[in-house]
Scaffold this motif. Structure first.
Motif, PDB file in Angstrom:
ATOM      1  N   PRO A  65      51.077  31.366  83.449  1.00  0.00           N
ATOM      2  CA  PRO A  65      52.487  31.037  83.229  1.00  0.00           C
ATOM      3  C   PRO A  65      53.168  32.098  82.360  1.00  0.00           C
ATOM      4  CG  PRO A  65      51.109  29.125  82.840  1.00  0.00           C
ATOM      5  CD  PRO A  65      50.192  30.293  83.015  1.00  0.00           C
ATOM      6  N   LEU A  66      54.443  32.279  82.590  1.00  0.00           N
ATOM      7  CA  LEU A  66      55.218  33.288  81.866  1.00  0.00           C
ATOM      8  C   LEU A  66      55.175  33.069  80.360  1.00  0.00           C
ATOM      9  CD1 LEU A  66      57.019  35.743  82.224  1.00  0.00           C
ATOM     10  CD2 LEU A  66      58.949  34.201  82.432  1.00  0.00           C
ATOM     11  N   GLY A  67      55.262  31.827  79.922  1.00  0.00           N
ATOM     12  CA  GLY A  67      55.220  31.533  78.485  1.00  0.00           C
ATOM     13  C   GLY A  67      53.923  31.979  77.841  1.00  0.00           C
ATOM     14  N   VAL A  68      52.811  31.801  78.531  1.00  0.00           N
ATOM     15  CA  VAL A  68      51.507  32.220  78.014  1.00  0.00           C
ATOM     16  C   VAL A  68      51.467  33.732  77.894  1.00  0.00           C
ATOM     17  CG1 VAL A  68      49.033  32.303  78.526  1.00  0.00           C
ATOM     18  CG2 VAL A  68      50.316  30.186  78.902  1.00  0.00           C
ATOM     19  N   VAL A  69      51.954  34.429  78.910  1.00  0.00           N
ATOM     20  CA  VAL A  69      51.955  35.894  78.886  1.00  0.00           C
ATOM     21  C   VAL A  69      52.841  36.403  77.755  1.00  0.00           C
ATOM     22  CG1 VAL A  69      52.615  37.956  80.197  1.00  0.00           C
ATOM     23  CG2 VAL A  69      51.375  36.100  81.318  1.00  0.00           C
ATOM     24  N   ARG A  70      53.964  35.758  77.522  1.00  0.00           N
ATOM     25  CA  ARG A  70      54.838  36.179  76.422  1.00  0.00           C
ATOM     26  C   ARG A  70      54.144  36.028  75.072  1.00  0.00           C
ATOM     27  NH1 ARG A  70      60.433  33.662  78.868  1.00  0.00           N
ATOM     28  NH2 ARG A  70      61.134  35.592  79.840  1.00  0.00           N
ATOM     29  N   VAL A  71      53.381  34.962  74.880  1.00  0.00           N
ATOM     30  CA  VAL A  71      52.642  34.780  73.622  1.00  0.00           C
ATOM     31  C   VAL A  71      51.585  35.873  73.472  1.00  0.00           C
ATOM     32  CG1 VAL A  71      51.053  33.260  72.369  1.00  0.00           C
ATOM     33  CG2 VAL A  71      53.070  32.296  73.484  1.00  0.00           C
ATOM     34  N   LEU A  72      50.849  36.153  74.542  1.00  0.00           N
ATOM     35  CA  LEU A  72      49.830  37.204  74.494  1.00  0.00           C
ATOM     36  C   LEU A  72      50.450  38.565  74.211  1.00  0.00           C
ATOM     37  CD1 LEU A  72      47.639  36.109  77.546  1.00  0.00           C
ATOM     38  CD2 LEU A  72      47.144  35.754  75.120  1.00  0.00           C
ATOM     39  N   LEU A  73      51.578  38.846  74.844  1.00  0.00           N
ATOM     40  CA  LEU A  73      52.269  40.114  74.595  1.00  0.00           C
ATOM     41  C   LEU A  73      52.768  40.200  73.157  1.00  0.00           C
ATOM     42  CD1 LEU A  73      54.295  40.550  77.905  1.00  0.00           C
ATOM     43  CD2 LEU A  73      52.300  41.865  77.162  1.00  0.00           C
ATOM     44  N   GLY A  74      53.243  39.081  72.621  1.00  0.00           N
ATOM     45  CA  GLY A  74      53.691  39.067  71.228  1.00  0.00           C
ATOM     46  C   GLY A  74      52.567  39.436  70.274  1.00  0.00           C
ATOM     47  N   ASP A  75      51.370  38.915  70.533  1.00  0.00           N
ATOM     48  CA  ASP A  75      50.213  39.262  69.701  1.00  0.00           C
ATOM     49  C   ASP A  75      49.875  40.745  69.816  1.00  0.00           C
ATOM     50  OD1 ASP A  75      50.090  36.587  69.033  1.00  0.00           O
ATOM     51  OD2 ASP A  75      48.392  36.140  70.357  1.00  0.00           O
ATOM     52  N   LEU A  76      49.911  41.266  71.036  1.00  0.00           N
ATOM     53  CA  LEU A  76      49.609  42.684  71.236  1.00  0.00           C
ATOM     54  C   LEU A  76      50.661  43.582  70.592  1.00  0.00           C
ATOM     55  CD1 LEU A  76      48.371  42.625  74.941  1.00  0.00           C
ATOM     56  CD2 LEU A  76      46.989  43.062  72.901  1.00  0.00           C
ATOM     57  N   LEU A  77      51.911  43.152  70.634  1.00  0.00           N
ATOM     58  CA  LEU A  77      52.978  43.945  70.027  1.00  0.00           C
ATOM     59  C   LEU A  77      52.853  43.960  68.508  1.00  0.00           C
ATOM     60  CD1 LEU A  77      55.543  45.597  70.580  1.00  0.00           C
ATOM     61  CD2 LEU A  77      56.841  43.485  70.382  1.00  0.00           C
ATOM     62  N   GLU A  78      52.501  42.825  67.920  1.00  0.00           N
ATOM     63  CA  GLU A  78      52.334  42.749  66.462  1.00  0.00           C
ATOM     64  C   GLU A  78      51.214  43.657  65.975  1.00  0.00           C
ATOM     65  OE1 GLU A  78      51.798  38.695  65.279  1.00  0.00           O
ATOM     66  OE2 GLU A  78      53.863  38.143  65.783  1.00  0.00           O
ATOM     67  N   THR A  79      50.186  43.842  66.786  1.00  0.00           N
ATOM     68  CA  THR A  79      49.060  44.696  66.408  1.00  0.00           C
ATOM     69  C   THR A  79      49.233  46.136  66.902  1.00  0.00           C
ATOM     70  OG1 THR A  79      47.839  43.945  68.349  1.00  0.00           O
ATOM     71  CG2 THR A  79      47.401  42.807  66.270  1.00  0.00           C
ATOM     72  N   ALA A  80      50.390  46.435  67.481  1.00  0.00           N
ATOM     73  CA  ALA A  80      50.757  47.779  67.957  1.00  0.00           C
ATOM     74  C   ALA A  80      49.843  48.272  69.073  1.00  0.00           C
ATOM     75  CB  ALA A  80      50.790  48.773  66.802  1.00  0.00           C
ATOM     76  N   PHE A  81      49.288  47.370  69.885  1.00  0.00           N
ATOM     77  CA  PHE A  81      48.478  47.758  71.026  1.00  0.00           C
ATOM     78  C   PHE A  81      49.343  48.058  72.249  1.00  0.00           C
ATOM     79  CE2 PHE A  81      44.673  45.179  69.313  1.00  0.00           C
ATOM     80  CZ  PHE A  81      44.278  46.247  68.533  1.00  0.00           C
ATOM     81  N   ILE A  82      50.605  47.619  72.233  1.00  0.00           N
ATOM     82  CA  ILE A  82      51.517  47.887  73.346  1.00  0.00           C
ATOM     83  C   ILE A  82      52.854  48.373  72.803  1.00  0.00           C
ATOM     84  CG2 ILE A  82      50.479  46.215  74.932  1.00  0.00           C
ATOM     85  CD1 ILE A  82      52.843  44.320  74.256  1.00  0.00           C
ATOM     86  N   ARG A  83      53.616  49.023  73.692  1.00  0.00           N
ATOM     87  CA  ARG A  83      55.011  49.371  73.418  1.00  0.00           C
ATOM     88  C   ARG A  83      55.859  48.675  74.473  1.00  0.00           C
ATOM     89  NH1 ARG A  83      52.958  54.700  73.424  1.00  0.00           N
ATOM     90  NH2 ARG A  83      54.112  55.014  75.337  1.00  0.00           N
ATOM     91  N   VAL A  84      57.031  48.217  74.075  1.00  0.00           N
ATOM     92  CA  VAL A  84      57.905  47.481  74.986  1.00  0.00           C
ATOM     93  C   VAL A  84      59.250  48.185  75.056  1.00  0.00           C
ATOM     94  CG1 VAL A  84      59.011  45.271  75.453  1.00  0.00           C
ATOM     95  CG2 VAL A  84      56.746  45.318  74.415  1.00  0.00           C
ATOM     96  N   SER A  85      59.710  48.446  76.279  1.00  0.00           N
ATOM     97  CA  SER A  85      61.045  49.003  76.509  1.00  0.00           C
ATOM     98  C   SER A  85      61.925  47.877  77.005  1.00  0.00           C
ATOM     99  CB  SER A  85      60.998  50.116  77.554  1.00  0.00           C
ATOM    100  OG  SER A  85      60.175  51.148  77.120  1.00  0.00           O
ATOM    101  N   ARG A  86      62.883  47.510  76.204  1.00  0.00           N
ATOM    102  CA  ARG A  86      63.761  46.402  76.554  1.00  0.00           C
ATOM    103  C   ARG A  86      64.924  46.895  77.409  1.00  0.00           C
ATOM    104  NH1 ARG A  86      60.857  43.519  73.645  1.00  0.00           N
ATOM    105  NH2 ARG A  86      60.589  43.277  71.458  1.00  0.00           N
ATOM    106  N   PRO A  87      65.383  46.087  78.350  1.00  0.00           N
ATOM    107  CA  PRO A  87      66.507  46.506  79.186  1.00  0.00           C
ATOM    108  C   PRO A  87      67.792  46.613  78.377  1.00  0.00           C
ATOM    109  CG  PRO A  87      65.960  44.214  79.607  1.00  0.00           C
ATOM    110  CD  PRO A  87      64.913  44.744  78.678  1.00  0.00           C
ATOM    111  N   VAL A  88      68.690  47.451  78.857  1.00  0.00           N
ATOM    112  CA  VAL A  88      69.988  47.631  78.205  1.00  0.00           C
ATOM    113  C   VAL A  88      70.855  46.410  78.524  1.00  0.00           C
ATOM    114  CG1 VAL A  88      72.060  49.063  78.100  1.00  0.00           C
ATOM    115  CG2 VAL A  88      69.809  50.117  78.411  1.00  0.00           C
TER     116      VAL A  88
END
Length: 109
Positions: A65-88
């Motif tokens: 589910p999208l909500g689960v993926v968002r939580v996992l991505l949030g954890d990865l972002l907090e630990t600087a394992f990923i970079r996120v490019s947000r849309p304009v």
């Protein structure tokens, strides 16, 4: 089979950032050594290592589910394992009339 609430530790929202469906995610850590993450997060890092994927594409690839993926991505972002490019945001995009004028100007050259 693991229940989604077990994957996220019972959390339903990411800790810090909100993730738009079309935000692009790319892995920010080298391939070796593997960071200490869960299996789902390891798959996310592998998927995003070579090319950027949107949040929706990641959810689809993981079949979670999208909500689960968002939580996992949030954890990865907090630990600087990923970079996120947000849309304009649409409000910051140039006006359609300006773009038409630029095209007309280029054609006039």
């Amino acid at each position: 089979m693991v229940r989604p609430y077990a994957v996220t530790g019972g959390r339903t929202r990411p800790g810090g950032a909100e993730f738009d469906l079309i935000a692009l995610v790319v892995t920010a850590v080298p391939a070796e050594p593997e960071p200490p993450v869960g299996p789902e997060q390891g798959v996310i890092l592998d998927l995003c290592r070579d090319n950027a994927l949107s949040v929706a594409e990641i959810a689809s690839a993981l079949d979670l589910p999208l909500g689960v993926v968002r939580v996992l991505l949030g954890d990865l972002l907090e630990t600087a394992f990923i970079r996120v490019s947000r849309p304009v945001p649409p409000a910051l995009l140039p006006d359609e009339q300006v773009l038409k004028e630029v095209i007309d100007g280029l054609r006039a050259l």
